[in-house]
Design a protein around this motif. Structure first.
Motif, PDB file in Angstrom:
ATOM      1  N   LEU A  37     -24.710  -1.570   2.133  1.00  0.00           N
ATOM      2  CA  LEU A  37     -23.359  -1.025   2.028  1.00  0.00           C
ATOM      3  C   LEU A  37     -22.560  -1.925   1.088  1.00  0.00           C
ATOM      4  N   LYS A  38     -22.316  -1.450  -0.102  1.00  0.00           N
ATOM      5  CA  LYS A  38     -21.595  -2.232  -1.099  1.00  0.00           C
ATOM      6  C   LYS A  38     -20.092  -2.064  -0.882  1.00  0.00           C
ATOM      7  N   VAL A  43     -14.815   0.844  -0.685  1.00  0.00           N
ATOM      8  CA  VAL A  43     -13.365   0.825  -0.880  1.00  0.00           C
ATOM      9  C   VAL A  43     -12.940   2.013  -1.739  1.00  0.00           C
ATOM     10  N   GLN A  44     -13.674   2.278  -2.797  1.00  0.00           N
ATOM     11  CA  GLN A  44     -13.343   3.391  -3.683  1.00  0.00           C
ATOM     12  C   GLN A  44     -13.639   4.741  -3.028  1.00  0.00           C
ATOM     13  N   HIS A  45     -14.776   4.825  -2.344  1.00  0.00           N
ATOM     14  CA  HIS A  45     -15.187   6.096  -1.737  1.00  0.00           C
ATOM     15  C   HIS A  45     -14.196   6.548  -0.667  1.00  0.00           C
ATOM     16  N   TYR A  46     -13.777   5.610   0.186  1.00  0.00           N
ATOM     17  CA  TYR A  46     -12.882   5.963   1.293  1.00  0.00           C
ATOM     18  C   TYR A  46     -11.406   5.719   0.974  1.00  0.00           C
ATOM     19  N   GLU A  47     -11.159   5.173  -0.197  1.00  0.00           N
ATOM     20  CA  GLU A  47      -9.788   4.911  -0.632  1.00  0.00           C
ATOM     21  C   GLU A  47      -9.012   4.097   0.403  1.00  0.00           C
ATOM     22  N   ILE A  48      -9.604   2.960   0.773  1.00  0.00           N
ATOM     23  CA  ILE A  48      -8.993   2.059   1.746  1.00  0.00           C
ATOM     24  C   ILE A  48      -9.059   0.634   1.201  1.00  0.00           C
ATOM     25  N   GLY A  49      -8.314  -0.260   1.844  1.00  0.00           N
ATOM     26  CA  GLY A  49      -8.324  -1.652   1.433  1.00  0.00           C
ATOM     27  C   GLY A  49      -9.515  -2.398   2.010  1.00  0.00           C
ATOM     28  N   MET A  50      -9.751  -3.593   1.494  1.00  0.00           N
ATOM     29  CA  MET A  50     -10.879  -4.402   1.932  1.00  0.00           C
ATOM     30  C   MET A  50     -10.732  -4.858   3.384  1.00  0.00           C
ATOM     31  N   SER A  51      -9.499  -5.157   3.804  1.00  0.00           N
ATOM     32  CA  SER A  51      -9.281  -5.660   5.160  1.00  0.00           C
ATOM     33  C   SER A  51      -9.642  -4.626   6.234  1.00  0.00           C
ATOM     34  N   GLY A  73     -23.869  -9.768   3.110  1.00  0.00           N
ATOM     35  CA  GLY A  73     -23.365  -8.405   3.117  1.00  0.00           C
ATOM     36  C   GLY A  73     -23.765  -7.605   4.341  1.00  0.00           C
ATOM     37  N   PHE A  74     -23.679  -6.272   4.192  1.00  0.00           N
ATOM     38  CA  PHE A  74     -23.902  -5.344   5.292  1.00  0.00           C
ATOM     39  C   PHE A  74     -24.945  -4.303   4.900  1.00  0.00           C
TER      40      PHE A  74
END
Length: 240
Positions: A37-38, A43-51, A73-74
């Motif tokens: 999981l990159k 972040v781009q796919h779900y349009e959310i922040g890193m936190s 990573g994950f």
């Protein structure tokens, strides 16, 4: 202007939404088992922040749907026959015990929930399971959602938050495997009849029969899923 109290609440809402969307996509196979999981792509796919993304991933690690290694990573948790065997055995123990307690303790509101969710499931089940060709994805999703709600309603009066939490966790784990084999198993069982028998025994307050029927229902599903997963595993080994 946002208050200091509303900011943490908004952050929790974002993290919860990210968790729910990621969990659904992992269970549905959009992110393949064993795949990395990159974070930047997520972040781009779900349009959310890193936190909120990291918080969601931490919860998924707790659900055993995601694996992580220090500073590396994950990854989506892989599928294996050994894990499937374990999930199926433990889920059967948890679900039958929770059902027994619900039949013993459930009130009229619980009976109404069981009846409502059974009727909703029954509406789509015949169409999904009776199709010779692959059912549309939206219909499969509707069936899966109603199936989950029915199984949850059955155990919802057990008066044990831990049993409920474990039942939900194990259901989602089993769903990952079941979706792999859904097309192969559809039409070869009388799943609709199995659900009806469980429903009727439950409302009759016949705990012994309801638990036995639930055990057999889960084991039939497990047997079919295991055959499919084993065949896929053998095919992958032959290809390598």
């Amino acid at each position: 202007m946002k208050t200091t109290a509303s900011a943490p609440a908004a952050a929790r809402t974002l993290a919860k939404r990210a968790y729910q969307r990621l969990r659904r996509d992992i269970v549905h196979g959009q992110w393949p088992p064993g795949g990395k999981l990159k974070l930047e792509a997520l972040v781009q796919h779900y349009e959310i922040g890193m936190s909120p993304l990291r918080e969601a991933l931490a919860r998924l690690v707790g659900d055993q749907l995601v694996k992580t290694e220090d500073q590396r990573g994950f990854w989506v948790s892989p599928l294996s026959l050994e894990e499937l065997d374990d999930i199926s055995r433990v889920r059967n123990l948890i679900e039958t015990e929770a059902l027994r307690l619900s039949i013993e303790r459930g009130d009229e509101a619980w009976e109404a929930r069981v009846r409502e969710t059974y009727d909703a499931l029954n509406e789509v089940e015949g169409e999904v399971l009776g199709r010779g060709e692959a059912a549309p994805q939206e219909l499969l999703d509707a069936w899966e959602d109603r199936n989950r709600q029915f199984h949850y309603a059955l155990v919802s009066a057990c008066d044990s938050p831990w049993l409920i939490k474990l039942q939900e966790l194990l259901y989602h784990q089993a769903e990952r495997y079941r979706r792999v084999s859904l097309s192969a198993s559809r039409g070869k069982r009388f799943v609709q009849d199995e659900h009806q028998a469980i429903f009727e025994a439950t409302l009759e307050r016949n705990a012994l029969r309801a638990c036995r029927l639930t055990h057999d229902h889960l084991m039939r599903t497990y047997d079919e899923v295991r055959k499919t997963v084993a065949a896929l595993d053998a095919g992958q080994k032959d290809a390598s």
